[in-house]
Enzyme design. Sequence first.
Site, PDB file in Angstrom:
ATOM      1  N   ASP A  13     -64.070  -0.936 -11.725  1.00 31.27           N
ATOM      2  CA  ASP A  13     -64.852   0.301 -11.667  1.00 31.27           C
ATOM      3  C   ASP A  13     -65.499   0.530 -10.302  1.00 31.27           C
ATOM      4  OD1 ASP A  13     -64.309   0.551 -14.461  1.00 31.27           O
ATOM      5  OD2 ASP A  13     -65.955  -0.833 -14.851  1.00 31.27           O
ATOM      6  N   LYS A  16     -61.531   2.496  -7.356  1.00 26.10           N
ATOM      7  CA  LYS A  16     -60.161   2.271  -6.839  1.00 26.10           C
ATOM      8  C   LYS A  16     -59.279   3.493  -7.031  1.00 26.10           C
ATOM      9  CE  LYS A  16     -59.420  -1.371  -9.352  1.00 26.10           C
ATOM     10  NZ  LYS A  16     -60.766  -1.507  -9.923  1.00 26.10           N
ATOM     11  N   GLY A  40     -59.113   1.736 -16.195  1.00 25.13           N
ATOM     12  CA  GLY A  40     -59.419   3.159 -16.246  1.00 25.13           C
ATOM     13  C   GLY A  40     -59.629   3.657 -14.837  1.00 25.13           C
ATOM     14  N   HIS A  41     -58.734   4.497 -14.368  1.00 23.20           N
ATOM     15  CA  HIS A  41     -58.872   5.058 -13.025  1.00 23.20           C
ATOM     16  C   HIS A  41     -59.155   6.549 -13.128  1.00 23.20           C
ATOM     17  CE1 HIS A  41     -56.304   1.707 -10.986  1.00 23.20           C
ATOM     18  NE2 HIS A  41     -57.491   1.305 -11.380  1.00 23.20           N
ATOM     19  N   GLN A 223     -58.775  -3.557 -12.655  1.00 20.81           N
ATOM     20  CA  GLN A 223     -59.942  -4.436 -12.822  1.00 20.81           C
ATOM     21  C   GLN A 223     -60.465  -4.851 -11.433  1.00 20.81           C
ATOM     22  OE1 GLN A 223     -57.059  -5.479 -15.103  1.00 20.81           O
ATOM     23  NE2 GLN A 223     -57.920  -3.801 -16.261  1.00 20.81           N
TER      24      GLN A 223
END
Length: 433
Positions: A13, A16, A40-41, A223
């Site tokens: 988080d 990225k 989650g991007h 991650q």
Amino acid sequence: MPTLAVIGSQWGDEGKGKITDYLAEDADLVVRYQGGANAGHTIKVGEEVFALHLLPSGIIRENVISVVGNGLVIDCDELEVELEALRKTGRSGKGLRLSDRANVVMPYHRILDGAEEKARGSKTVGTTGRGIGPCYSDKIARAGIRIGDLLDEELLRDRIATIAPVKERFAESLGAELGLDQEALVAKLLSFGKKWEQYITDTSVLVNDAIKAGKKVMFEGAQGTMLDIDYGTYPYVTSSNCTSAGICTGVGVPPSAVGEVIGVTKAYTTRVGAGPFVSELTDEVGKHLQTKGGEFGTTTGRARRCGWLDLVVVRHAVRLNGMACIALTKLDVLNDLDTIKVCVAYDVDGKRVENFPSNVRHLERAKPIYEELDGWKSWEGSTAELCKRGYEALPQGMRSYIQYIERSTGVPAGIISVGKGRDETIDRRHKKW
Ligand code: IMP
């Protein structure tokens, strides 16, 4: 070497998605090498916001080849949902390539993820519940189903018949019920294989050929370093190698294929799930960072724990990954604070510790040793305009903060991000690739 790797320096988080998207403008290939739908991007393009989990960030650019490498674990339902959502935005997803060696997250992996967490009692990892750990465990135990198997009915049927009874017994031992219908499972997986046949390939050959041909290849980490199975806060980690070493095994490229490594580093620290977090703030300042930074998970919606920047963590990440520079994100979240603290070392039982400890109990006892720096005021007017004027236009206090981080980590802050948009970025590197 026209390759770049974008890797998280903290607990994920870090932003990225934004940095990868920014750099992907010139990329020919964007390649993911580990993780799964636990990631989650978030990417903002104009007014559109994309929340990607499995698909590489390059997928929103039609001319980019987006590779899901063999090191990933793929939840077929999730992937299909993401592809559908992408198509609704008018994008075709035609650049997608799936490794035939990537493992499949089976429906029973999710059930086992929950059952294992329950069995841990008060010592839960706080997983995303996406079946990631059980799927990677099966891969290592040689009990996995791979994407290539979805194209071979006989092999798939045989693999499931061998694996299913073992899984049933294991689930029973945890008090869980899998209710496996082998025929239905085979049929469902074969239907995904049929749908995705055009995407499934030996992606190691594809990526190595592209590198040889001088194409621009970006490796996209998911991650972050502190969630790495070997070098993170074990056992409060994910089940893959998020560090740059994971690129070789997760894509099928030699170490010499990994060019510049950029470490995405948030200007403060966050983590989701359980586990030690030395610079955590449980006071009003922590709340302020959480609200102002919008620190709620893209995947699970969980509130992220927040704290000051931990330079012990960032130095650990710079060393492990061979980071050439860091991309410092969300600096704007620190605007208007009177003072800002940075954690420079830990006090463990009265001893000053500069390197990140491996022992989780030492970490739980560690107290942060802080340095205090001056804050700065927000700027007037648009952030995009400010960024156009370059680094020197940033508030003096912010530049001092950046310089402090550079001195402590020994690497330059090559990219500075002060907002979600592509144009709210300052690139101080001499060249993009
Ligand atoms: P798992 O990957 O679902 O097994 O979860 C293991 C740990 O990694 C938990 O603490 C999760 O909250 C954390 N985690 C997994 N993926 C991400 C991510 O993309 N960002 C932040 N934390 C993550």
